[in-house]
Design an enzyme around this catalytic site. Structure first.
Site, PDB file in Angstrom:
ATOM      1  N   ASP A  37       0.818  -1.212   0.000  1.00  0.00           N
ATOM      2  CA  ASP A  37       0.000   0.000   0.000  1.00  0.00           C
ATOM      3  C   ASP A  37       0.857   1.269   0.000  1.00  0.00           C
ATOM      4  O   ASP A  37       0.390   2.352   0.368  1.00  0.00           O
ATOM      5  CB  ASP A  37      -0.954   0.011   1.195  1.00  0.00           C
ATOM      6  N   HIS A 241      21.887   1.621 -20.272  1.00  0.00           N
ATOM      7  CA  HIS A 241      20.999   2.031 -19.188  1.00  0.00           C
ATOM      8  C   HIS A 241      21.350   1.297 -17.891  1.00  0.00           C
ATOM      9  O   HIS A 241      20.475   0.803 -17.182  1.00  0.00           O
ATOM     10  CB  HIS A 241      19.532   1.792 -19.571  1.00  0.00           C
ATOM     11  N   ASP A 258      25.744   9.556 -16.085  1.00  0.00           N
ATOM     12  CA  ASP A 258      24.623  10.112 -16.853  1.00  0.00           C
ATOM     13  C   ASP A 258      23.533  10.435 -15.842  1.00  0.00           C
ATOM     14  O   ASP A 258      22.876   9.525 -15.316  1.00  0.00           O
ATOM     15  CB  ASP A 258      24.148   9.082 -17.886  1.00  0.00           C
ATOM     16  N   ASP A 269      19.829  16.796 -18.433  1.00  0.00           N
ATOM     17  CA  ASP A 269      20.283  15.469 -18.867  1.00  0.00           C
ATOM     18  C   ASP A 269      21.731  15.614 -19.336  1.00  0.00           C
ATOM     19  O   ASP A 269      21.991  16.097 -20.433  1.00  0.00           O
ATOM     20  CB  ASP A 269      19.380  14.972 -19.995  1.00  0.00           C
ATOM     21  N   HIS A 348      23.105   3.734 -30.589  1.00  0.00           N
ATOM     22  CA  HIS A 348      21.942   4.594 -30.294  1.00  0.00           C
ATOM     23  C   HIS A 348      22.010   5.870 -31.121  1.00  0.00           C
ATOM     24  O   HIS A 348      23.009   6.173 -31.774  1.00  0.00           O
ATOM     25  CB  HIS A 348      21.861   4.915 -28.797  1.00  0.00           C
ATOM     26  N   HIS A 352      17.912  13.565 -28.320  1.00  0.00           N
ATOM     27  CA  HIS A 352      16.449  13.557 -28.244  1.00  0.00           C
ATOM     28  C   HIS A 352      15.987  14.931 -27.770  1.00  0.00           C
ATOM     29  O   HIS A 352      16.770  15.724 -27.231  1.00  0.00           O
ATOM     30  CB  HIS A 352      15.975  12.467 -27.269  1.00  0.00           C
ATOM     31  N   HIS A 359      12.830  12.417 -22.492  1.00  0.00           N
ATOM     32  CA  HIS A 359      12.677  12.196 -23.928  1.00  0.00           C
ATOM     33  C   HIS A 359      11.382  12.920 -24.288  1.00  0.00           C
ATOM     34  O   HIS A 359      10.293  12.337 -24.257  1.00  0.00           O
ATOM     35  CB  HIS A 359      12.621  10.703 -24.255  1.00  0.00           C
ATOM     36  N   GLU A 383      24.560  13.608 -27.749  1.00  0.00           N
ATOM     37  CA  GLU A 383      25.218  12.628 -26.886  1.00  0.00           C
ATOM     38  C   GLU A 383      25.815  11.453 -27.654  1.00  0.00           C
ATOM     39  O   GLU A 383      25.364  10.317 -27.509  1.00  0.00           O
ATOM     40  CB  GLU A 383      24.238  12.112 -25.837  1.00  0.00           C
ATOM     41  N   TYR A 387      31.226   2.369 -27.339  1.00  0.00           N
ATOM     42  CA  TYR A 387      31.090   1.333 -26.318  1.00  0.00           C
ATOM     43  C   TYR A 387      31.745   0.061 -26.842  1.00  0.00           C
ATOM     44  O   TYR A 387      31.264  -0.553 -27.806  1.00  0.00           O
ATOM     45  CB  TYR A 387      29.613   1.082 -26.014  1.00  0.00           C
ATOM     46  N   ARG A 411      30.584   8.181 -23.187  1.00  0.00           N
ATOM     47  CA  ARG A 411      29.511   9.017 -23.738  1.00  0.00           C
ATOM     48  C   ARG A 411      29.695  10.426 -23.205  1.00  0.00           C
ATOM     49  O   ARG A 411      30.077  10.619 -22.036  1.00  0.00           O
ATOM     50  CB  ARG A 411      28.129   8.478 -23.369  1.00  0.00           C
ATOM     51  N   GLU A 413      27.459  14.055 -23.155  1.00  0.00           N
ATOM     52  CA  GLU A 413      26.114  14.575 -23.465  1.00  0.00           C
ATOM     53  C   GLU A 413      25.929  15.973 -22.901  1.00  0.00           C
ATOM     54  O   GLU A 413      26.237  16.226 -21.741  1.00  0.00           O
ATOM     55  CB  GLU A 413      25.056  13.642 -22.867  1.00  0.00           C
TER      56      GLU A 413
END
Length: 442
Positions: A37, A241, A258, A269, A348, A352, A359, A383, A387, A411, A413
């Site tokens: 709950d 991710h 990130d 971001d 990728h 975005h 996004h 970005e 990899y 990366r 960004e």
């Protein structure tokens, strides 16, 4: 820092001009259960919030520009002192009308009774068939009843349309009030990244870095993380991710962070990758400089009138040429790009839209063949990355990757505003040059 009532009115007026003789219906976000709950902190549906600023669950907003008295209608939870003792203050019916500018407000319990009067003279209904199947049925049942009477009355909403193609282009162009919130979200996010770079050292755990970042978010007045923070050391950075954030940081690791905050529902971001010990290895530095140059050129492509895909295409070309120089790709560059042989290294897109959603809403293409042209007021991320997973499998015809390159993920960004005078990097306060990242330990 808040969006003014005048701006909310302007947003509704812009959308009502688009829907003409139609009626648009927007439902609030559902409450989500964490366990048993215990509920997650409520986060309003972005379209609903964009039009109303109303931040309570179990609500419906209706826009009916053709109605003679009520063009903006809210259905909300009524005041209930007993429930408010447990779950917090509600605006109630009168508060919703006075505070949020509705022409009329009703209890949510009156929805089925009152909604038909705002639909019966509409030429179409704008409603997104979402995940609330019960509410979908409510709207569909009203529509079917009105259509059943069309032969007798000669008027009914003859179509049900998704409002996203109308409202999302409005959300895509940010107002000055929105940009103020975005700049604040970016400023706080940048401060958190700078704090993380100073705090990070060999022996720390990823979750300790995450704690420093998210502590800074809340300390500076943000609502919290805009998305689950990624703190990835070593080969973990090759997981796009990655959110476990439980590994211990080792000597000679790169760490990819990130993370961004949400401020007033608007989001930052940022991604940075840096050497934990203060010095890139030769392989890390070679790959990092390729990504940095790809980002630099991609940001330069953020110019009014350029097609959106030019940003990605620019980054890909730089990445491919750089990987060829290192011998990690071989062959004609155009063929590598056309056949996507670079994808084991870069899988990728290069960015975005950014705004109320990380996004953010808005199309990227006008049609199947034509990309959207960039316009002033749009905000997007840039970005690029590389990899090289420990078990990377090269594309057909490409060489095996030598061991010294494996386990490196990078990366970079930034958040970029499209302006008439060129790109404005909203997150430029976080260092990314090799010399600056290596100097942080000196």
């Amino acid at each position: 820092m808040n969006i003014s009532p005048a701006e909310y009115r302007q947003r509704r007026a812009q959308l009502m001009e688009k829907i003409g003789q139609g009626t648009a219906i927007f439902q609030s976000a559902p409450t989500a259960v964490m366990h048993n709950d215990v509920e997650y902190v409520f986060r309003q549906d972005s379209d609903f919030f964009y039009l109303t600023g109303f931040n309570e669950p179990e609500a419906v907003a209706v826009l009916a520009p053709h109605h003679p008295e009520h063009q903006f209608i809210l259905f909300v939870q009524p005041k209930d002192p007993e429930k408010e003792t447990w779950t917090g203050y509600r605006y109630g019916v009168e508060g919703a009308k006075e505070r949020f500018g509705a022409d009329v407000a009703y209890s949510i319990a009156e929805l089925e009774e009152q909604l038909p009067q705002y639909l019966e003279k509409a030429d179409r209904i704008y409603y997104h068939l979402g995940r609330d199947h019960h509410f979908n049925e409510v709207v569909l049942n009203h529509w079917q009843r009105l259509m059943a009477n069309y032969p007798k009355k000669g008027i009914a909403p003859r179509a049900l349309e998704n409002p996203h193609p109308l409202i999302h282009p409005l959300r895509q162009i940010k107002s000055q009030e929105e940009l103020a919130l975005l700049r604040q979200a970016c400023r706080i996010s940048a401060e958190a990244h700078n704090r993380a770079q100073l705090f990070t050292q060999v022996g720390h755990y990823e979750y300790q870095i995450q704690a420093e970042i998210e502590h800074t978010f809340r300390l500076q007045g943000a609502l919290g993380p805009a998305y689950p923070s990624i703190v990835a050391t070593g080969a973990n950075a090759c997981i796009l991710h990655y959110i476990n954030n439980d590994a211990q940081i080792k000597e000679n690791d790169l760490i990819l962070i990130d993370a961004g905050c949400s401020y007033g529902y608007y989001n930052g971001d940022i991604t940075r990758t840096f050497p934990v010990s203060g010095k890139f290895t030769p392989e890390q530095k070679a790959l990092y400089e390729i990504v940095l140059e790809a980002q630099r050129q991609a940001i330069e492509a953020v110019q009014v009138g350029n097609p959106y895909n030019q940003i990605h295409d620019t980054a890909v070309r730089v990445l491919v040429e750089g990987l060829k120089e290192l011998g990690l790709l071989v062959g004609d560059s155009e063929e590598i790009i056309k056949e996507e042989k670079y994808k084991p290294f870069y899988m990728h897109r290069t960015g975005h839209w950014l705004g109320l959603d990380v996004h953010d809403a808005g199309a990227y293409k006008v049609n199947e063949e034509t990309w959207l042209s960039l316009q002033p007021g749009q905000v997007l991320t840039v970005e690029p990355g590389l990899y090289i997973a420990p078990d990377i499998k090269p594309a057909e015809g490409q060489p095996e990757v030598p061991e010294q390159w494996r386990g490196i993920g990078i990366r970079i960004e930034d958040d970029v505003l499209v302006t008439a005078s060129g790109p404005e990097v909203l997150t430029a306060d976080v260092p990314k040059a090799v010399a600056d990242l290596e100097a942080r330990k000196n």
